[in-house]
Design a protein around this motif. Structure first.
Motif, short mmCIF file in Angstrom:
data_model
loop_
_atom_site.label_atom_id
_atom_site.label_comp_id
_atom_site.label_asym_id
_atom_site.label_seq_id
_atom_site.Cartn_x
_atom_site.Cartn_y
_atom_site.Cartn_z
N VAL A 64 47.81 26.27 11.09
CA VAL A 64 48.32 26.61 9.75
C VAL A 64 47.17 26.74 8.76
O VAL A 64 47.17 27.61 7.88
CB VAL A 64 49.32 25.53 9.28
CG1 VAL A 64 49.80 25.83 7.87
CG2 VAL A 64 50.48 25.44 10.25
N ARG A 73 44.76 21.91 10.08
CA ARG A 73 46.18 21.53 10.10
C ARG A 73 46.90 22.46 11.07
O ARG A 73 46.79 23.70 10.93
CB ARG A 73 46.79 21.64 8.70
CG ARG A 73 48.23 21.15 8.59
CD ARG A 73 48.71 21.25 7.15
NE ARG A 73 50.11 20.83 7.01
CZ ARG A 73 50.51 19.59 6.81
NH1 ARG A 73 49.61 18.62 6.72
NH2 ARG A 73 51.79 19.30 6.69
N ARG A 75 50.56 23.13 13.75
CA ARG A 75 51.93 22.82 14.19
C ARG A 75 51.95 22.84 15.71
O ARG A 75 51.39 23.75 16.35
CB ARG A 75 52.91 23.86 13.64
CG ARG A 75 53.09 23.82 12.14
CD ARG A 75 53.96 22.66 11.70
NE ARG A 75 55.36 22.87 12.14
CZ ARG A 75 56.30 21.94 12.06
NH1 ARG A 75 55.99 20.73 11.57
NH2 ARG A 75 57.53 22.21 12.45
N TRP A 85 56.05 19.32 15.52
CA TRP A 85 55.49 18.31 14.63
C TRP A 85 54.12 18.79 14.14
O TRP A 85 53.56 19.77 14.64
CB TRP A 85 55.39 16.95 15.32
CG TRP A 85 54.62 16.99 16.61
CD1 TRP A 85 55.05 17.48 17.80
CD2 TRP A 85 53.28 16.54 16.83
NE1 TRP A 85 54.09 17.37 18.76
CE2 TRP A 85 52.99 16.77 18.20
CE3 TRP A 85 52.33 15.94 16.03
CZ2 TRP A 85 51.75 16.46 18.75
CZ3 TRP A 85 51.10 15.60 16.59
CH2 TRP A 85 50.83 15.86 17.93
N THR A 86 53.58 18.13 13.15
CA THR A 86 52.34 18.58 12.50
C THR A 86 51.24 17.54 12.70
O THR A 86 51.47 16.33 12.58
CB THR A 86 52.57 18.79 10.99
OG1 THR A 86 53.61 19.75 10.81
CG2 THR A 86 51.31 19.28 10.30
N GLN A 88 46.99 16.80 11.60
CA GLN A 88 46.01 17.20 10.59
C GLN A 88 44.72 16.40 10.75
O GLN A 88 44.74 15.20 11.02
CB GLN A 88 46.58 16.97 9.18
CG GLN A 88 45.63 17.33 8.05
CD GLN A 88 46.30 17.23 6.70
OE1 GLN A 88 46.78 18.21 6.17
NE2 GLN A 88 46.35 16.03 6.16
#
Length: 231
Positions: A64, A73, A75, A85-86, A88
């Protein structure tokens, strides 16, 4: 309420550590290729923002935000997992070195959260931490003797005070300089007065001479008046 639980029922996880390395080194060791496997799964290629990719374990990933060497970042969605889910990675400047901050949100359960925290903490602790530079306190100077500290100021006052008095003192009428100036002025005035008197005397003599010449008769007229006429 369990730690890390959010309002939508998912879990968040995080870990961070300040390490003694540059931001570029941290990015290469944690955001690219095999370095990504330190906290997620290894990637066969460099992640590009907006382009989907697949990790070695089959996890689908969509970058992203890719801002080297500070922010990544992504996904993610594992096989047989319906919900994404994310994750980072942030590399933050520190007083010495950088701080590596890992974060995940949208995890399925508390067990998954605990597994990520344990793995991340182990990987971060394997890196030498940045030790703060030891700074020595400034050495204190021995206090000077009060009597010695006051002497320079007193001497300065004694030297400066007469100078100020001399600058501020006005010449009086009885000073030698004033008397000499007055004597020179009197001599100059007397010289001018004498010159004026001499010029006036010369002018008076010249006027008298002219007057005498205009009154006395001419010699021919005198002879005619003195001789008698012949009959």
């Amino acid at each position: 309420m369990p730690t890390g639980l959010t309002t939508d029922g998912s879990f968040n996880a995080g870990a961070r550590r300040t390490v003694d390395m540059t931001a570029e080194d941290a990015w290469r060791n944690w955001a690219q290729g095999q370095g990504l496997g330190r906290w997620l799964e290894p990637s066969a290629s460099t992640l590009t923002e907006g382009q989907e990719a697949t990790l070695k374990d089959g996890t689908w990933v969509l970058p992203v935000r890719v801002r080297p060497p500070h922010h990544l970042r992504v996904r993610l969605r594992r096989a047989r997992q319906a919900r994404a889910w994310t994750a980072q990675l942030r590399i933050l400047p520190a007083a010495r070195g950088v701080t590596i901050a890992l974060h995940a949100e949208g995890l399925l359960d508390a067990a998954t959260r605990a597994a990520f925290i344990e793995r991340w903490t182990k990987e971060l602790e394997a890196i030498p931490s940045a030790k703060p530079t030891a700074t020595k306190p400034p050495a204190r100077k021995a206090p000077a003797d009060k009597a010695q500290a006051r002497k320079p100021s007193a001497a300065r006052t004694e030297v400066v005070a007469p100078a100020r008095k001399a600058l501020g003192k006005k010449p009086t009428a009885s000073s030698p300089a004033t008397k000499a100036a007055a004597t020179a002025l009197d001599k100059k005035s007397a010289t001018k007065s004498l010159a004026k008197k001499t010029a006036a005397t010369a002018l008076d003599k010249k006027s008298a001479t002219r007057t005498a010449r205009s009154v006395s008769p001419e010699p021919s007229a005198r002879g005619a008046a003195a001789s008698p006429r012949k009959k």
